[in-house]
Enzyme design. Sequence first.
Site, mmCIF file in Angstrom:
data_model
loop_
_atom_site.group_PDB
_atom_site.id
_atom_site.type_symbol
_atom_site.label_atom_id
_atom_site.label_comp_id
_atom_site.label_asym_id
_atom_site.label_seq_id
_atom_site.Cartn_x
_atom_site.Cartn_y
_atom_site.Cartn_z
ATOM 1 C CG HIS A 32 -1.532 -1.046 1.287
ATOM 2 N ND1 HIS A 32 -2.046 -2.055 1.820
ATOM 3 C CD2 HIS A 32 -2.317 -2.109 0.306
ATOM 4 C CE1 HIS A 32 -2.156 -3.293 2.460
ATOM 5 N NE2 HIS A 32 -2.969 -3.117 0.987
ATOM 6 C CB CYS A 40 -7.326 -1.318 -13.275
ATOM 7 S SG CYS A 40 -8.256 -2.375 -12.177
#
Length: 756
Positions: A367, A681
Amino acid sequence: MRETAVGPRVLLKRLRELMQEPLEPQDRLDRIVRDIAANMVAEVCSLYVLRADSVLELYATEGLNPGAVHLVQLRLGQGLVGTIAASARPLNLSNAQEHPAFAYLPETGEEIYSSFLGVPLLRAGRTLGVLVVQNKTMRTYRDDEVEALETTAMVIAEMIATGDLARLSRPGLELDLKRPVSFGGVSFNDGMGLGHVVLHEPRVVVTNLFNEDSDEEIRRLETALGSLRLSIDDMLERRDVAFEGEHREVLEAYRMFANDRGWVRRLEEAIRNGLTAEAAVEKVQSDMRARMIHMTDPYLRERMSDFDDLANRLLRQLMGAGPEDIAAALPKDAIIVARSMGAAELLDYPREKLRGLVLEDGAATSHVVIVARATGIPVVGQVKGAVSMAENGDAIIVDGEEGSVHLRPQSDLESAYAEKVRFRARRQELYRELRNKPSVTRDGVLIDLLMNAGLMVDLPQLAESGAAGIGLFRTELQFMVASTFPRAESQEQLYRDVLDAARGKPVTFRTIDIGGDKVLPYFKNNTPEENPALGWRAIRLTLDRPGLLRTQIRALLKAAGGRELKLMLPMVTELGEIAQAREIIDREVRHLSRFAHLLPNSLKLGAMIEVPSLLFQLDELMKAVDFVSVGSNDLFQFVMAVDRGNTLVADRFDPLSVPFLRVLKTIADAGRRNHTPVTLCGELAGKPISAMVLIGLGFRSISMSPASIGPVKAMLTELPVAELEAFFADNLSATANDIPMRALLHAFADDHSIPL
């Protein structure tokens, strides 16, 4: 033989007095070795300092030939001194000449001495030199004498670290602390950064080494340890369920160390020997790291990292220093160096001062890497040893193209990289010129280049990159950077701000995708998962906790009032999940209609293709949704049975291999057949070569990080799609090919002058 009558306390007291006297560095060293010899009743005391060329140079001596100072040199591993430096462990010998590593140096005159005690000069586990005492008579030095010499060595190591001895180095020879080091790592985000090190979990610089009152220092230590233990217990209490598995193990290790009597006893002993509480922590931490640094067992090395982190927490408790103090003094060209860090922690740093990020751990899909990529920060991960080798303020270069890091680079290397940065800046200027031009291939095929986002910090990139819209808005990032569940009002405000910033460009919101590696500290999962990537995550989790999904859907519906709303469901495995989610959406639409809320004028529902089971129900899927998006990261991971966070296998298989390209073409063909829009994506969209592949397979919409749009657009404007499709018609159907697909693709690009 006289016994040593003086312990380390008196020796440290004398050292403190010497430190306060206005002396030249060489005079101070000469006085230090003289006092050590006198206090330890030794005929010889010698100090060797490690140079950048891995040579130990004699810097001061009492008892050996004074003419040998700065002339006697030993390689790492050579002789007793070199052995101590290489192993970072002391040697205590009653008859030194019988040791197999003994090396006779006639210029020193040391052959008449029998007993030998040598200890490494350690700082943060690094060896900076060696301190030695010797006697003519055969004897074994006592434990308190070893402790006294180790404590003294720590003080001298701090002198070296502060640069006091730099003036004593001969021209062209630098100390090891300033040695240039290059690391090979893994590129997690493209780009280059030149700047200065900022340690994310900084080693607190201990400036007050000597104590005035041991009892008071021990009281300070006990108070700080008490606070530390309470904070760990509190973390375990609050996170006992959400942090199952590895996360909980780390906290349990912290608690074990914090309550370890052996550790506390060593800290107290160092304080009684004359150190302050913080200097004692620094000494014991450095000793522990030196003992474990050569261990190959990965579990023990991981526990050493836990211990380092805990010791740093204790130092901050003692000195009242926090990360916010470090951030306040951030240089304008900061490059963060960390073992690992969370996305929220990176956002604590002012973006305008960041030039790069170096991680000892991490993965391309971590992340923190996603956030760094969104903000255009070059990232290199898997850089083992970077934290211990770096000091705050060191010059550093991060090369996100090659996946390398250069610490304290030499001037010629720095100049070469400065030119590379200038070249990249010129190339970025060319990309900016393409920003407002249509994304059309050489033969007139229109391609939608969209960007991925997840936080408000991403949104200025929409205009700057020239993206046609946001193909993936990761709503979970708002949850990951928060300390509690974001309230419905704050969710609604974020979504409204995103749509406002998009100014009519399409935005696809992915519903919250948590679970797996996306752990929220405030969300509890009562069942430990052996394979979290295959477990309770994404749509599986939110359908089981419909209140979470309902709150988010309601916020999205209200934020998109009067506009188009595109919703995408992650990790769909079977069509029944889409039907369940649609029921929840319809229920929220009816609820808001009942209270006369302004609703979206268009609502489109899509699904992500990440789970291979959907490959066998593609036509049914295309009819059940308004659009689909391929999550290539997870799809590749699951198709190839490869854990993308496992460095042993993460790069084993190529996503541009024939089997996976056939999977992607099957999806693109199904979309065309059913007139259902298809976007990709994942990471594949962001590299010119893989974006070229996607277009050749039939994708007409791809979403990527904002920084990738310029290079991809530059590629596609030179791309002849018809010829590429013919290339795939020949090569994807071939039963066997001796040449790897990636090599064939590069050859195609070269033949057609396509910039990659």
